[in-house]
Design an enzyme around this catalytic site. Structure first.
Site, PDB file in Angstrom:
ATOM      1  N   CYS A 103      39.197  79.535  47.023  1.00  0.00           N
ATOM      2  CA  CYS A 103      40.286  79.919  47.940  1.00  0.00           C
ATOM      3  C   CYS A 103      40.766  81.354  47.734  1.00  0.00           C
ATOM      4  O   CYS A 103      41.466  81.898  48.577  1.00  0.00           O
ATOM      5  CB  CYS A 103      41.449  78.944  47.826  1.00  0.00           C
ATOM      6  N   HIS A 159      47.481  82.834  50.816  1.00  0.00           N
ATOM      7  CA  HIS A 159      46.491  81.788  51.072  1.00  0.00           C
ATOM      8  C   HIS A 159      47.206  80.556  51.628  1.00  0.00           C
ATOM      9  O   HIS A 159      48.184  80.073  51.055  1.00  0.00           O
ATOM     10  CB  HIS A 159      45.745  81.454  49.778  1.00  0.00           C
ATOM     11  N   ASN A 211      44.027  73.957  54.901  1.00  0.00           N
ATOM     12  CA  ASN A 211      43.535  74.919  53.907  1.00  0.00           C
ATOM     13  C   ASN A 211      42.045  75.155  54.176  1.00  0.00           C
ATOM     14  O   ASN A 211      41.225  74.273  53.936  1.00  0.00           O
ATOM     15  CB  ASN A 211      43.753  74.345  52.501  1.00  0.00           C
TER      16      ASN A 211
HETATM   17  N1  COA Z   1      49.702  60.275  52.171  1.00  0.00           N
HETATM   18  C1  COA Z   1      50.700  59.524  51.685  1.00  0.00           C
HETATM   19  N2  COA Z   1      51.047  59.524  50.388  1.00  0.00           N
HETATM   20  C2  COA Z   1      50.333  60.282  49.562  1.00  0.00           C
HETATM   21  C3  COA Z   1      49.259  61.079  50.005  1.00  0.00           C
HETATM   22  C4  COA Z   1      48.958  61.048  51.369  1.00  0.00           C
HETATM   23  N3  COA Z   1      47.961  61.784  51.914  1.00  0.00           N
HETATM   24  N4  COA Z   1      48.754  61.733  48.954  1.00  0.00           N
HETATM   25  C5  COA Z   1      49.474  61.375  47.879  1.00  0.00           C
HETATM   26  N5  COA Z   1      50.425  60.479  48.249  1.00  0.00           N
HETATM   27  C6  COA Z   1      51.413  59.825  47.430  1.00  0.00           C
HETATM   28  C7  COA Z   1      51.011  59.752  45.976  1.00  0.00           C
HETATM   29  O1  COA Z   1      50.178  58.635  45.735  1.00  0.00           O
HETATM   30  C8  COA Z   1      52.362  59.629  45.299  1.00  0.00           C
HETATM   31  O2  COA Z   1      52.800  58.321  45.387  1.00  0.00           O
HETATM   32  P1  COA Z   1      53.597  57.654  44.157  1.00  0.00           P
HETATM   33  O3  COA Z   1      54.838  58.477  44.001  1.00  0.00           O
HETATM   34  O4  COA Z   1      53.808  56.262  44.616  1.00  0.00           O
HETATM   35  O5  COA Z   1      52.654  57.788  42.981  1.00  0.00           O
HETATM   36  C9  COA Z   1      53.281  60.473  46.192  1.00  0.00           C
HETATM   37  O6  COA Z   1      52.597  60.591  47.454  1.00  0.00           O
HETATM   38  C10 COA Z   1      53.529  61.849  45.643  1.00  0.00           C
HETATM   39  O7  COA Z   1      52.288  62.364  45.237  1.00  0.00           O
HETATM   40  P2  COA Z   1      52.179  63.776  44.592  1.00  0.00           P
HETATM   41  O8  COA Z   1      50.728  64.106  44.385  1.00  0.00           O
HETATM   42  O9  COA Z   1      53.099  63.894  43.426  1.00  0.00           O
HETATM   43  O10 COA Z   1      52.775  64.622  45.817  1.00  0.00           O
HETATM   44  P3  COA Z   1      53.128  66.126  45.908  1.00  0.00           P
HETATM   45  O11 COA Z   1      54.483  66.268  46.408  1.00  0.00           O
HETATM   46  O12 COA Z   1      52.725  66.883  44.677  1.00  0.00           O
HETATM   47  O13 COA Z   1      52.152  66.595  47.069  1.00  0.00           O
HETATM   48  C11 COA Z   1      50.092  67.736  47.362  1.00  0.00           C
HETATM   49  C12 COA Z   1      50.768  66.447  46.913  1.00  0.00           C
HETATM   50  C13 COA Z   1      48.595  67.568  47.138  1.00  0.00           C
HETATM   51  C14 COA Z   1      50.383  67.968  48.822  1.00  0.00           C
HETATM   52  C15 COA Z   1      50.655  68.916  46.524  1.00  0.00           C
HETATM   53  O14 COA Z   1      50.610  68.575  45.159  1.00  0.00           O
HETATM   54  C16 COA Z   1      49.871  70.160  46.749  1.00  0.00           C
HETATM   55  O15 COA Z   1      49.849  70.711  47.820  1.00  0.00           O
HETATM   56  N6  COA Z   1      49.225  70.660  45.695  1.00  0.00           N
HETATM   57  C17 COA Z   1      48.443  71.843  45.806  1.00  0.00           C
HETATM   58  C18 COA Z   1      47.153  71.544  46.510  1.00  0.00           C
HETATM   59  C19 COA Z   1      46.426  72.775  46.862  1.00  0.00           C
HETATM   60  O16 COA Z   1      47.007  73.716  47.328  1.00  0.00           O
HETATM   61  N7  COA Z   1      45.105  72.773  46.634  1.00  0.00           N
HETATM   62  C20 COA Z   1      44.281  73.852  46.965  1.00  0.00           C
HETATM   63  C21 COA Z   1      44.554  74.996  46.069  1.00  0.00           C
HETATM   64  S1  COA Z   1      43.738  76.402  46.639  1.00  0.00           S
END
Ligand code: COA
Length: 313
Positions: A95, A234, A264
């Site tokens: 990325c 990004h 993304n």
């Molecule tokens: N739909 C519904 N629920 C979801 C889900 C989805 N697509 N994905 C995860 N969940 C749930 C999880 O299981 C968790 O449930 P729980 O609390 O019962 O365990 C809850 O949502 C929170 O999950 P979590 O991973 O802590 O959420 P978050 O607020 O951190 O958001 C991302 C998750 C992935 C959106 C966030 O962490 C993120 O954007 N991270 C960076 C990713 C990124 O940019 N990657 C590329 C880098 S270049």
């Protein structure tokens, strides 16, 4: 184009969850038989048209999803664009790929190796994903964007740099496809062939590293935060973009944002944001622009430029 409702019909997720947690509403997904090179050729064609010349002596393709693991895909892009036997190679910083490739292209020009470089950021990132994984499928999309760089005067609009580039290979497992490379060509475990992501840890690193690198590049160029008109970050997650701007002390409306309709797109994210920013009037000729990216590797980096008066094709 695949919207959140379509994903919610087959995955345990919802439009509401995806929008509030990521800012994404829809994303392009390559159809069967379509590849990174196909998208890169189309983006490259439009960039050459916008530049008004196909006089190019190097093609740099930022991608983490080449059409084959060997060879690189840039030569196929060059030949399909009819550019002749020009230098052509891939840059893989996932990325952060577009920022790394900008630095590479700027270096080719500054070193007198090339005069005019076609730089394409393209990824068919969805081809790496487990289609049943709700943690990754909603986040990524496919796309390509391109620019033409040429030698010029450091004071003219469009002049690039300095650059601030970094990596941390100790954290490579945070975003990884374990199998398929030289360490583990194949695996009995199907999960090893798909991209896996430790989302919350990535979120923290992305925000901190992009803010830190942005500060470093501003210091190098001698701009204060108040000098920045636009921040092109990004497009990983709207909350990461907002948190980065906040850490820097930049207003949210300085951000160039198109993640709602792209997801993304990895190496394509910044050039696509640039095109959309020009088309919707967010980016104006002469704007002082800060560009920052973060990705798997880990890799991250930033640069600055004065926005040139370009018209996307
Ligand atoms: N739909 C519904 N629920 C979801 C889900 C989805 N697509 N994905 C995860 N969940 C749930 C999880 O299981 C968790 O449930 P729980 O609390 O019962 O365990 C809850 O949502 C929170 O999950 P979590 O991973 O802590 O959420 P978050 O607020 O951190 O958001 C991302 C998750 C992935 C959106 C966030 O962490 C993120 O954007 N991270 C960076 C990713 C990124 O940019 N990657 C590329 C880098 S270049």
């Amino acid at each position: 184009m695949v919207d959140n409702d379509e994903l919610s019909a087959r995955l345990d997720t919802s439009d509401e969850w995806i929008r509030t947690r990521t800012g994404i509403g829809r994303r392009h997904v390559v159809g069967p038989g379509m590849s990174t090179v196909d998208m890169a050729v189309e983006a490259g064609r439009r960039a050459l048209q916008s530049a008004g010349s196909a006089d190019i002596d190097a093609v740099v393709l930022a991608t983490a999803t080449p059409d084959q693991i060997c060879p690189a895909s840039a030569p196929q892009v060059a030949s399909r664009l009819g550019l002749g036997p020009v230098a052509a190679f891939d840059v893989n910083a996932v990325c952060s790929g577009f920022v790394y490739a900008l630095a590479t292209a700027a270096g080719l020009i500054a070193g007198g190796v090339s005069r005019r470089v076609l730089l394409v950021g393209a990824d068919a990132f969805t081809t790496l994903l487990n289609p049943d994984d709700r943690a990754t499928v909603p986040i990524f999309g496919d796309g390509a964007g391109a620019v033409v760089l040429r030698a010029g005067d450091p004071d003219e609009p469009g002049a690039l740099g300095p650059f601030d580039l970094h990596s941390d290979g100790e954290l490579s497992d945070l975003l990884v496809v374990p199998a398929g490379g030289s360490r583990m060509k194949t695996s009995q475990n199907p999960a090893d062939s798909y991209f896996s992501m430790q989302g919350p840890a990535v979120f923290r690193h992305a925000t901190a590293r992009m803010a830190e690198s942005s500060r470093a590049v501003l210091k190098q160029v001698g701009w204060t935060v108040g000098d920045v008109d636009r921040l092109i970050g990004h497009q990983a997650n709207i909350r990461i973009l907002h948190a980065t701007a906040k850490q820097l002390g930049l207003p949210a409306d300085s951000l160039v944002v198109n993640i709602e309709r792209t997801g993304n797109t990895s190496a394509a994210s910044i050039p696509l944001a640039m095109v959309d920013g020009v088309n919707d009037g967010t980016l104006q000729s002469g704007d002082r622009v800060l560009v920052t990216a973060f990705g798997a590797g880990l890799t991250w980096g930033s640069t600055v430029l004065r926005w040139p008066g370009v018209t996307p094709a």
